[in-house]
Design a protein around this motif. Sequence first.
Motif, PDB file in Angstrom:
ATOM      1  N   ARG A 476      -9.398  -3.794  -9.059  1.00  0.00           N
ATOM      2  CA  ARG A 476      -8.919  -3.878  -7.549  1.00  0.00           C
ATOM      3  C   ARG A 476      -7.748  -3.214  -7.219  1.00  0.00           C
ATOM      4  N   PRO A 477      -7.304  -2.780  -6.391  1.00  0.00           N
ATOM      5  CA  PRO A 477      -6.140  -2.172  -6.271  1.00  0.00           C
ATOM      6  C   PRO A 477      -5.001  -3.467  -6.284  1.00  0.00           C
ATOM      7  N   LEU A 478      -3.771  -3.047  -6.988  1.00  0.00           N
ATOM      8  CA  LEU A 478      -2.851  -4.074  -7.191  1.00  0.00           C
ATOM      9  C   LEU A 478      -2.006  -4.129  -5.965  1.00  0.00           C
ATOM     10  N   ARG A 479      -1.852  -5.594  -5.285  1.00  0.00           N
ATOM     11  CA  ARG A 479      -1.551  -5.766  -4.187  1.00  0.00           C
ATOM     12  C   ARG A 479       0.272  -5.826  -4.213  1.00  0.00           C
ATOM     13  N   ARG A 515       1.926   6.073  -2.720  1.00  0.00           N
ATOM     14  CA  ARG A 515       1.994   7.184  -3.581  1.00  0.00           C
ATOM     15  C   ARG A 515       1.434   6.899  -4.997  1.00  0.00           C
ATOM     16  N   LEU A 516       2.185   5.584  -5.683  1.00  0.00           N
ATOM     17  CA  LEU A 516       1.936   5.664  -6.968  1.00  0.00           C
ATOM     18  C   LEU A 516       0.657   4.624  -7.244  1.00  0.00           C
ATOM     19  N   GLY A 517      -0.280   4.575  -6.064  1.00  0.00           N
ATOM     20  CA  GLY A 517      -1.672   3.911  -6.352  1.00  0.00           C
ATOM     21  C   GLY A 517      -1.661   2.609  -6.103  1.00  0.00           C
ATOM     22  N   PHE A 518      -0.747   1.676  -5.617  1.00  0.00           N
ATOM     23  CA  PHE A 518      -0.855   0.497  -5.584  1.00  0.00           C
ATOM     24  C   PHE A 518      -1.119   0.197  -3.980  1.00  0.00           C
ATOM     25  N   MET A 519      -1.233  -1.178  -3.803  1.00  0.00           N
ATOM     26  CA  MET A 519      -1.483  -1.402  -2.275  1.00  0.00           C
ATOM     27  C   MET A 519      -0.341  -2.154  -1.910  1.00  0.00           C
ATOM     28  N   LEU A 616       4.406  -2.358 -13.057  1.00  0.00           N
ATOM     29  CA  LEU A 616       3.319  -2.573 -12.029  1.00  0.00           C
ATOM     30  C   LEU A 616       1.849  -1.892 -12.514  1.00  0.00           C
ATOM     31  N   GLY A 617       2.147  -0.573 -13.190  1.00  0.00           N
ATOM     32  CA  GLY A 617       0.917   0.087 -13.909  1.00  0.00           C
ATOM     33  C   GLY A 617       0.189  -0.992 -14.764  1.00  0.00           C
ATOM     34  N   LEU A 618       0.932  -1.703 -15.616  1.00  0.00           N
ATOM     35  CA  LEU A 618       0.468  -2.409 -16.416  1.00  0.00           C
ATOM     36  C   LEU A 618      -0.188  -3.247 -15.829  1.00  0.00           C
ATOM     37  N   LEU A 619       0.243  -4.103 -14.831  1.00  0.00           N
ATOM     38  CA  LEU A 619      -0.346  -5.115 -14.060  1.00  0.00           C
ATOM     39  C   LEU A 619      -1.837  -4.586 -13.320  1.00  0.00           C
ATOM     40  N   ALA A 620      -1.862  -3.474 -13.023  1.00  0.00           N
ATOM     41  CA  ALA A 620      -2.779  -2.913 -12.294  1.00  0.00           C
ATOM     42  C   ALA A 620      -3.862  -2.281 -13.333  1.00  0.00           C
ATOM     43  N   GLY A 621      -3.649  -2.424 -14.421  1.00  0.00           N
ATOM     44  CA  GLY A 621      -4.675  -2.039 -15.529  1.00  0.00           C
ATOM     45  C   GLY A 621      -4.319  -0.733 -15.954  1.00  0.00           C
TER      46      GLY A 621
END
Length: 703
Positions: A476-479, A515-519, A616-621
Amino acid sequence: MSRFDTILVIDWSAGKRAPAKPRKDAIWIGSARDGAEQEPVYCRDRHEAEAWLSDRFAVEKAAGRRVLAAFDFPFGYPSGFARRITGSDDPLTLWDWLAARITDTPEGQNNRFDVASEMNRQFSGQGPFWGKPVEDAWPDIPYRKSTIRFDTIPERREVDLAAGTSSSCFQLFFNPTVGSQSLTGLPVLSRLRRDMGAVVWPFEPWREAEIVLAEIWPGLIEPAVRAEQVDEIRDRVQVRLLARALARLDPADLALMLDDTPEAAREEAWILGTGHADLLNEKARSTITPPPLRNDCFALPAGVDWTPVDEALDLLRARLSPVTGSELVPLSAALGRVLAENVVARRSNPPQPNTAVDGYGFSGGASEGAKVMPLTLGRAAAGIPFDGQVPEGHALRVLTGAALPDGVDTVVLEEDVLCEGGQIAFHGPLKKGANTRRAGEDVEAGETVLTAGRVASPADLALISAVGVAEVTVRRPLRVAVLSTGDELVEPGEPAGPGQIFDANRIMLISMLSRLGFMPIDLGRVPDDRAALRDRLNTAAEQADAILTSGGASAGDEDHVSALLREAGAMQEWRIAVKPGRPLALGLWADKPVFGLPGNPVAAMVCTLVFARPALGLLAGMGWQEPQGFDLPAAFEKRKKPGRREYLRARVRNGRAEVFASEGSGRISGLSWAEGLVELEDGARHVRPGDLVRFIPYAAFGL
Ligand code: AMP
Ligand code: MG
């Protein structure tokens, strides 16, 4: 043989034809093939579902795949009922009895109340079926249950008591209309059984059967369905998770469930998985149930004054882990999403040997010298194979992408051939296998083509498609909540008094996150007021997986972000040896990581790119992502003192790295002027024009 290749789970409906737009209380079919989940299918009516099922059964059978199809309505009635109606204890005789009587139109007009009346009349006194839309129709069916004694036939089956279902197969109206589902469903199953050779569990031996029909009940996996917490139609979630659970079961465990039935099941049927709900729930749950972050995840080693950038990054990398769950999406929705599981090729690419060029195919290659071969009539083209054998010494016209027919392993290029009078002529030598592609030369079936953590690119989607995978499990996208702090801030466009400035960071951070792919979640501006900030952080923690703040992160009087985080007990002031950058306040607020960025826009952006983004990338998987920079000759001169790593706003012109004239960290114009950053190492350095410096384009950070 206890393994099933294909799992289907059908949520039946006794209702009228449902609208085209998918909704609940229609028919939903969940499926998994070879362990991979597929998108649930929505059927508007029972005719559509029956056609779909019989097609699917035929396809699976033709492919040699074994199918377990589980339906969510009772396959049998309480002991003694079948004999009353048909004179036989055999429940399948009752299925056929129903199939011979029930009529059902595609619109959903059916005679189930008439047939139920007929069955009720077989009982002296009141029969067991009850419930109807209007009180004064069908006199043989009571409107309410209260008048029925259930003395000759029990109201519930043994399995209903064992599994704890709350409904009865005799209830025809008012939710749950389980009775009506059986009356409309069993005739369909009776036909599928006869036409497709399906075997009904537990009435018939299941082990050797190609298609097994079984009864299931979604209530068994209710905890997993609840835990899913998604904005998805409930029936859809149920069939999806049930299919997933059955597909993930160890075949031995599934066999155990299928064999684990009491005597009564032979007549009354049984709900698959009864008594094994815990195991089913475990298998039904999303593979990824991320553990919470540790309370001390931002703790810094004691006694350190300024932490070098690399050490700060190592700490983040070691302490943070994914916090997002997963979901299954079709490839059309997978671009830019983070793969939660490895993608395994379901088919080789290419699937079969084929020709790489337009030309003529034959067998065995050709030795040196002139060759003449008779042409076989016909041709092979992509998608239109040649159906036959090409005799030894003969050639066949083949077009790029065509599967190599029997008797062809070599192809000579059209341009190298003279074709006349039913013969071809060309010059050897030609190696055996020339101009052909081997099956699996790109990817072999079963190979892992992409690993979890990958952010799906357009090329990845091509690869996934080519190996026969249509849906992928993604995170799921990281909010990420974004808020700005400071009494001086006003919204762009609003009147600004002296001493006030427009909020520039928020829009910048929100855009960067997208842009970085998070929400990103916009949580607005907060004045320098502790109570207001506390409220806003609470909101942020409720809505998001992580929080980015800008401003108020130092140790000054008005630095409330750091004060609050310190108060919450999970705050660390990270004094990182970096320029531009003031201390970063890192902490947890209600278990959500907070990145307290400096207020200066330049520092806020650099700190986001260098520290927040990989974290954040780590948190987002996504795993740990390092931006790839490259060395370029400098177009500038600069003397740098030791002790801090520096990031300069830079761009490339004529192959050389230029840097922005001023290093002032309030100069937003320089951020905009730049197209990337020049990174100067921690030690002292005197850069002269022409010296190599490391340039990292914004794009390398993912901007
Ligand atoms: P602070 O970190 O709160 O001490 O702020 C440092 C500097 O950044 C001050 O000059 C602030 O006015 C400025 N600043 C803080 N937040 C923003 C923002 N959202 N947009 C533009 N400038 C800001
Ligand atoms: Mg401030």
